[in-house]
Write a protein that holds these residues in place. Structure first.
Motif, short mmCIF file in Angstrom:
data_model
loop_
_atom_site.label_atom_id
_atom_site.label_comp_id
_atom_site.label_asym_id
_atom_site.label_seq_id
_atom_site.Cartn_x
_atom_site.Cartn_y
_atom_site.Cartn_z
N GLU A 26 1.05 -0.94 -0.08
CA GLU A 26 0.15 -0.16 0.07
C GLU A 26 0.73 1.30 0.34
N LEU A 27 0.65 1.99 -1.16
CA LEU A 27 0.65 3.01 -0.94
C LEU A 27 0.49 4.63 -0.17
N THR A 28 0.97 5.30 0.41
CA THR A 28 0.38 6.66 0.75
C THR A 28 0.70 7.54 -0.64
N VAL A 29 -0.45 8.18 -0.80
CA VAL A 29 0.56 9.08 -2.16
C VAL A 29 -0.99 10.34 -1.65
N TYR A 30 0.41 11.58 -1.45
CA TYR A 30 -0.25 12.66 -1.40
C TYR A 30 -0.24 13.34 -2.66
N THR A 31 -1.16 14.04 -2.94
CA THR A 31 -2.10 14.94 -4.53
C THR A 31 -2.74 16.16 -4.47
N SER A 32 -2.26 16.56 -5.76
CA SER A 32 -3.53 17.83 -4.89
C SER A 32 -3.72 17.41 -6.86
N ILE A 33 -4.04 16.71 -7.71
CA ILE A 33 -4.57 16.68 -8.99
C ILE A 33 -5.97 16.37 -8.47
N GLU A 34 -6.81 17.21 -9.86
CA GLU A 34 -8.63 17.09 -9.23
C GLU A 34 -9.19 15.69 -9.06
N ALA A 35 -9.80 15.82 -8.59
CA ALA A 35 -10.40 14.88 -7.86
C ALA A 35 -10.94 14.00 -8.76
N VAL A 36 -11.69 14.73 -10.07
CA VAL A 36 -12.62 14.46 -10.42
C VAL A 36 -11.64 13.43 -11.00
N VAL A 57 -4.67 10.88 -0.46
CA VAL A 57 -4.44 11.15 0.33
C VAL A 57 -4.49 13.41 -0.57
N ARG A 58 -5.75 13.89 -0.60
CA ARG A 58 -5.83 15.28 -1.73
C ARG A 58 -5.77 16.52 -0.94
N ASP A 59 -5.14 17.11 -1.05
CA ASP A 59 -5.53 18.56 -0.44
C ASP A 59 -5.19 19.82 -1.92
N SER A 60 -5.91 20.65 -1.31
CA SER A 60 -4.79 21.72 -2.99
C SER A 60 -3.71 21.62 -2.32
N THR A 61 -2.69 22.36 -3.46
CA THR A 61 -1.45 22.60 -3.69
C THR A 61 -1.08 23.31 -2.21
N GLY A 62 -0.79 24.43 -1.95
CA GLY A 62 -1.02 25.16 -0.23
C GLY A 62 -0.58 24.78 0.59
N VAL A 63 -1.74 24.03 0.58
CA VAL A 63 -2.64 23.13 1.99
C VAL A 63 -1.51 21.83 1.89
N MET A 64 -1.08 21.04 0.93
CA MET A 64 -0.55 19.77 0.57
C MET A 64 0.64 20.27 0.68
N THR A 65 1.19 21.42 0.60
CA THR A 65 3.18 21.84 0.25
C THR A 65 3.62 21.70 1.99
N LYS A 67 1.43 20.75 5.06
CA LYS A 67 1.74 19.50 5.12
C LYS A 67 2.69 18.65 5.45
N LEU A 68 3.49 18.64 4.08
CA LEU A 68 3.87 17.93 3.85
C LEU A 68 5.50 18.76 4.44
N LEU A 69 5.81 20.03 4.38
CA LEU A 69 6.86 20.29 5.53
C LEU A 69 6.50 19.81 6.67
N ALA A 70 4.73 19.94 7.21
CA ALA A 70 5.28 20.02 7.91
C ALA A 70 5.36 18.90 9.57
N GLU A 71 5.50 17.67 8.20
CA GLU A 71 5.16 16.06 8.31
C GLU A 71 7.06 15.59 8.32
#
Length: 340
Positions: A26-36, A57-65, A67-71
């Motif tokens: 199982e790969l946990t993949v962070y993304t900002s790709i359009e949900a559709v 795990v999806r969110d907008s670019t700014g939020v995802m960036t 999140k990644l830095l926080a982790e």
């Protein structure tokens, strides 16, 4: 030993061997790709690689960036797939990415590949800044269509422009970064000061301003090209305008998070992400893709979208990101929509 026990023992061993062969990683993949788009990417990849399962795990670019830095000290993702290249360069500067040269990477347009060897990130497609202009609402107000970024500061557009917030939207950041690169720092901030006077709201989604223009909620949506083409094809009374100074753009890109326990599976996913098959899938939602010769014309978009893209310095944008966003927030955040 009775034959039945021998048979059962052999059968059990066969089942165990079969289970081991098809054990899922199982790969946990962070993304900002359009949900559709997420389901079809996941389904196609997992069909080709049934031993690997994607957990998005999806969110907008700014939020995802953020999140990644926080982790950073306790990474939760194995792979980042479909997040802005400027964000990945920021992660690279923090030592968070695992360099990897995917199979057939030399086939990609060099603009979509990190300059280091092996590269730390590889691109998949580009979203290109454009204006969505509602011709019906503009006609009611007696407005004339803009042809340049600078036109957006005209008094006639006061209260009729919506654009994305660069702190939460990759589209918003590519706009601001492109203006700074194109106009120079002093002129660009003066332009944004004047533009701010005409802004009705800053959204937290890059596609939302275009959707608002398409529905008549605003006249001009500063967005990117594909939502405009999609809305126009669906019958919305909008024109898609590429400003004369050139359009900022961002590459959606993919990278492996350093320290992942699933490195081989992560490499398999990155290999697939740059394949011709994957790029053909990206072309469903993007006019410009990383694999040359793959992109087919998109209805209601010109064939030369790639020619409208400015020469984008991703390294400069990434290195100056924090400073740019801090200054932008100080000046303009008061008109941002509430965050959901």
């Amino acid at each position: 030993m009775p034959f039945s026990k021998i048979f059962l023992g052999a059968g059990t061993a066969l089942i165990l061997a079969s289970s081991a062969a098809y054990a899922e990683t199982e790969l946990t993949v962070y993304t900002s790709i359009e949900a559709v788009d997420l389901d079809r990417y996941k389904e196609t990849f997992e069909k080709a690689h049934p031993d690997i399962k994607i957990n998005w795990v999806r969110d907008s670019t700014g939020v995802m960036t953020a999140k990644l830095l926080a982790e950073k000290d306790n990474p939760q993702a194995d792979v980042v797939w479909g997040v802005a290249a400027t964000s990945l360069l920021l992660l690279k500067s923090e030592g968070m990415l695992e360099p990897y040269s995917p199979k057939n990477v030399e086939a990609l347009d060099p603009r979509f590949v990190d300059g280091d060897k092996p590269p730390s990130w590889v691109g998949m497609d580009a979203y290109v800044a454009a204006l969505c202009y509602n011709t019906v609402e503009a006609g009611k107000l007696g407005l004339t269509p803009p042809t340049s970024w600078k036109d957006l500061t005209k008094p006639e557009y006061k209260g009729h422009v919506v654009m994305p917030n660069p702190n939460s939207s990759g589209t918003g950041f590519l706009d601001v970064s492109a203006w700074l690169q194109t106009f120079g720092e002093e002129e660009a901030w003066s332009f944004m000061d004047a533009l701010h006077e005409n802004i009705a709201a800053y959204t937290h989604s890059g596609s939302k301003p275009c959707k608002m223009a398409a529905s008549g909620e605003t006249v001009i949506g500063v967005s990117f090209e594909f939502p405009g083409a999609k809305a126009k094809t669906s019958g919305a009374p909008i024109d898609i305008i590429f400003p004369s100074e050139g359009s900022g753009w961002e590459a959606e890109a993919t990278a492996i998070i350093a320290g992942t326990a699933n490195l081989e599976a992560a490499k398999t996913l990155v290999d697939w992400s740059i394949s011709k098959e994957a790029n053909e899938m990206y072309n469903v939602g993007y006019a410009v893709v990383a694999y040359p010769g793959v992109a087919k014309p998109i209805e209601n978009l010109p064939d030369d979208v790639a020619d409208k893209m400015i020469k984008n310095d991703f390294e400069w944008a990434a290195n100056n990101r924090a400073r740019i966003l801090k200054e932008w927030q100080k000046r303009y955040d008061a008109k941002s929509e509430p965050k959901s």
